[in-house]
Design a protein around this motif. Structure first.
Motif: not given
Length: 740
Positions: A346-354, A413-430
């Motif tokens: 329940a707390a995890g779901d509330r954090l995801l909503q936040e 406190r929760v921290s995000p790790s983020i990966g970034i891919a750029i179209f069209p250089y890193d892929g042509q489809n989803m």
């Protein structure tokens, strides 16, 4: 027939398919479905896979055993993640399709309609004569029904023209009209009002005017379509069905579904049109709700994978025309599972909503924030002026999401790790873009978490290695390929070996060793560390038993307990099982945990540590000084030893700051009556400093590297280390004297 043990899903499916020209039977269990099959045959069965009692697969097997239903089409429909084995099982049982919730209503309707049409064609071929007779009877009944309806309408119209008071109508005639449909209207060939049932008058009142046509009450956006269908009917059709909107005073916009039939005079000319309508607003609202749920995440309201894919196709198509890059940000919340495990879902779901709400504040209105599953989110940034704009957004997300939030009366406190891919250089489809952004996200985690990383091609090689190691780990666990090496811990006072630390090693087929730093993190990620940890506890306890059987008194062996193991409620049971299996005294096995592992949830850690301590097993905190221990909690932990991290020991002879930290840790530990161990001792100068400042135990390559079992036994038999002489001689590495 619809078979599903969830009432909500059963109602939703029934609502979606109610337009189909077929009767629908519902069953809330496999047993109920089999009972219905004994009474009648079905054109198609839509069957849920995961059900209580008989599940979908077992129900399908029993359906196939009945001769009359052996070839009935079965569509499996499930909201659970299915494996390739699940799908293979479904198709082996004769399934014609395997669909996953959420599924678009039109897709489901079209697939079911195919088998309804097929059943109708088969039935016509197999029972042509019976069908013709049945059709004749049905047509006769329909003709009789229309005749009765026309007669009832004629009588009602005549009565209305003759009577000044509506209350004088015949009760019988009124009931006939009332039950002919929710709304009944008789129109002339141009659409003008001839007669309307009381339900029309109640709903529309003065909006119905005799000088106007029926089309006046239709919503202006649907009016031309209804008018066109009406006149197409009068120009040569028999009947038609159409849906449209009508604004009803005090009730807002309503949806009507009308069946229109023509009445011809003896000359064959259309004289009047009968419109029988019903209010389908609730059904339309349910369809809209189901459609929304099919493309949105139920918890956060964000777009799901299906809608993300659609928007990504639009964004990449537009990008190709405008030559503007599109960025895909794959976001994973660091250590979110710890929150779920400690505070509950329940707390995890509330954090995801936040988090979902905060992500929405970090992007433009035209950007897309989607939730894929669990704690994984995706941000789609279209029409960027520069690739570095994605970095600015990622930095904003890291900062915003990392801000504390209060949930369940706790500041989280929760921290995000983020990966970034750029179209069209890193892929042509989803698929390519998500895969590469996911790979970059894992790289960000490895770099320290709470940061972002752009995808580069070499990351795929690292991902492939992780995948390869993950598969090899499972084999190594099954075949018990791991071995333990042992590094001695030396008493600073006597030079005696007072214990060993067990360190895992993984020999490879080519004769080399895979470093623990390479496979332990992957074992943590995949959950295989649990099996490895249990094996290490059993093996260390067995080694103590073998040493004692070889005639030595043996000495305690410390085993590292991973953070994931420690979070499991079964860690104390695993230790207890190893002790019972080998029969060694509990004091001969030590549990060694990192500072960060116990500080993830200090309150729960206290309980778990007491469970271990109650077994009589000593507990030490490893890598002390690298975490964020609270002194208030440290006093409450049932600990026996503190290990000073090697990073502080390395420069104690030359760096005053490191020396001060080490002295503070020694003083703190002794004030709490804890034994202090310094790991990473490499030189005589380090050893001398630690001895002079009352460190209790020493461990490091200065005394011995981690060695196999037989060499560890030799160390035990050869006696103590002369630490005083070694210090005086300036670190004569490895000098040992037999204890006189």
């Amino acid at each position: 027939m619809l078979v599903n043990d969830d009432p909500g899903s059963l109602f939703a499916l029934n609502t979606i398919l109610t337009d189909l020209e077929a009767s629908i039977e519902t069953a809330s269990s496999g047993e109920e479905a089999l009972a219905l099959l004994l009474k009648q045959d079905f054109a198609v069965i839509v069957l849920d896979v995961k059900m209580t009692g008989l599940d979908g697969f077992e129900t399908a097997r029993l359906i196939r055993k009945r001769p009359r239903s052996k070839y009935t089409p079965i569509i499996f429909l499930t909201s659970h993640r299915a494996t390739d084995l699940d799908r293979a099982t479904g198709y082996e049982l004769g399934a014609v399709d395997y669909l996953f919730m959420p599924v678009a209503p039109e897709v489901l309707k079209s697939k079911v309609q195919v088998f309804i049409d097929l059943a109708k064609r088969n039935r016509r071929r197999e029972r042509k004569d019976v069908e013709l007779e049945y059709l004749n009877q049905a047509l006769k009944r329909e003709l009789d029904h229309v005749t009765r309806l026309n007669e009832a309408l004629r009588l009602e119209i005549a009565a209305r023209r003759q009577a000044e008071d509506a209350a004088q109508r015949s009760e019988t005639e009124r009931l006939i009209v009332q039950h002919a449909g929710d709304y009944v209207a008789l129109l002339d060939a141009r659409g003008g009002w001839v007669y309307e049932s009381p339900s029309y008058s109640t709903a529309f009142g003065s909006a119905i005017r005799s000088e106007e046509t029926y089309f006046a009450i239709v919503h202006e956006d649907d009016r031309e379509r209804v008018r066109s269908a009406f006149f197409s009917l009068t120009e040569g059709g028999l009947n038609t069905r159409l849906q449209y909107r009508v604004p009803v005073p005090d009730r807002g916009l309503r949806f009507l579904e009308s069946e229109a039939s023509v009445i011809r005079n003896p000359a064959g000319e259309v004289e009047q049109v009968v419109m029988v309508s019903r209010d389908i607003t609730e059904r339309k609202e349910m369809e809209a709700y189901i459609l929304h749920q099919s493309f949105h995440d139920a918890l956060t309201g964000l777009p799901n994978r299906l809608l993300l894919e659609d928007r990504m196709k639009q964004a990449t198509a537009h990008s190709g025309r405008q030559h503007a890059p599109v960025a895909v940000l794959f976001i994973d919340l660091d250590r979110f599972k710890d929150i779920n495990d400690t505070l509950g879902h329940a707390a995890g779901d509330r954090l995801l909503q936040e988090v979902a709400e905060r992500l929405g504040h970090c992007v433009r209105e035209e950007d897309t924030v989607a939730r894929l599953s669990g704690d994984e989110f995706v941000v789609l940034l279209a029409g960027l002026h520069d690739v570095q704009d994605a970095a600015l957004v990622a930095e904003k997300i890291v900062t915003t999401v990392a801000e504390p939030c209060r949930i369940a009366d706790r500041e989280l406190r929760v921290s995000p790790s983020i990966g970034i891919a750029i179209f069209p250089y890193d892929g042509q489809n989803m698929d390519e873009l998500l895969r590469n952004a996911d790979t970059a996200m894992y790289h960000a985690k490895q770099e320290g978490r709470g940061r972002f990383s752009f995808f580069t091609p070499h990351m795929n090689e690292a991902a492939a290695r992780r995948l390869s190691v993950g598969g090899a780990l499972q084999r190594a666990i099954q075949d018990e390929e791991f071995i333990l090496h042992y590094q001695p811990k030396i008493s600073a006072a006597s030079g005696e070996i007072c214990g060993f630390e067990a360190l895992i090693r993984w020999p490879q087929a080519d004769g080399n060793w895979m470093p623990p730093a390479q496979f332990i993190p992957i074992a943590e990620e995949t959950g295989r560390i649990d099996s490895i940890g249990k094996w290490a506890l059993r093996e260390a306890a067995s080694q103590v038993q073998r040493w004692r059987a070889a005639g030595t008194e043996g000495c305690p062996i410390a085993v590292n307990v991973s953070a994931r193991q420690f979070r499991q409620d079964s860690v104390a049971r695993s230790i207890e099982a190893a002790l019972l299996e080998t029969g060694i005294p509990p004091s001969m096995l030590e549990a060694e945990l990192t500072e960060s592992a116990v500080m993830t949830d200090p309150a729960k850690a206290i309980q778990a540590l007491h469970q271990i301590r109650d077994l009589g097993v000593p507990i030490s905190i490893d890598d002390f000084g690298t975490g964020y221990s609270s002194l208030a909690y440290l006093k409450r932990f049932p600990l026996d030893k503190l290990k000073i991290d090697a990073a502080f020991v390395r420069d104690i002879a030359t760096d005053p700051e490191d020396a001060a930290i080490v002295l503070a840790i020694i003083t703190l530990a002794h004030s709490l009556s804890l034994t202090v161990i310094a790991e990473g001792v490499e030189t005589a100068e380090q050893m001398t400093f630690l001895i002079e400042h009352d460190c209790d135990e020493l461990q490091g390559n200065f005394f011995s590297r981690p060695v196999p079992t037989d060499e560890a036994l030799l160390l035990l038999k050869r006696g103590r280390f002369d630490v005083v002489d070694q210090a005086k001689k300036g670190g004569e590495h490895g000098s040992r004297n037999r204890n006189a």
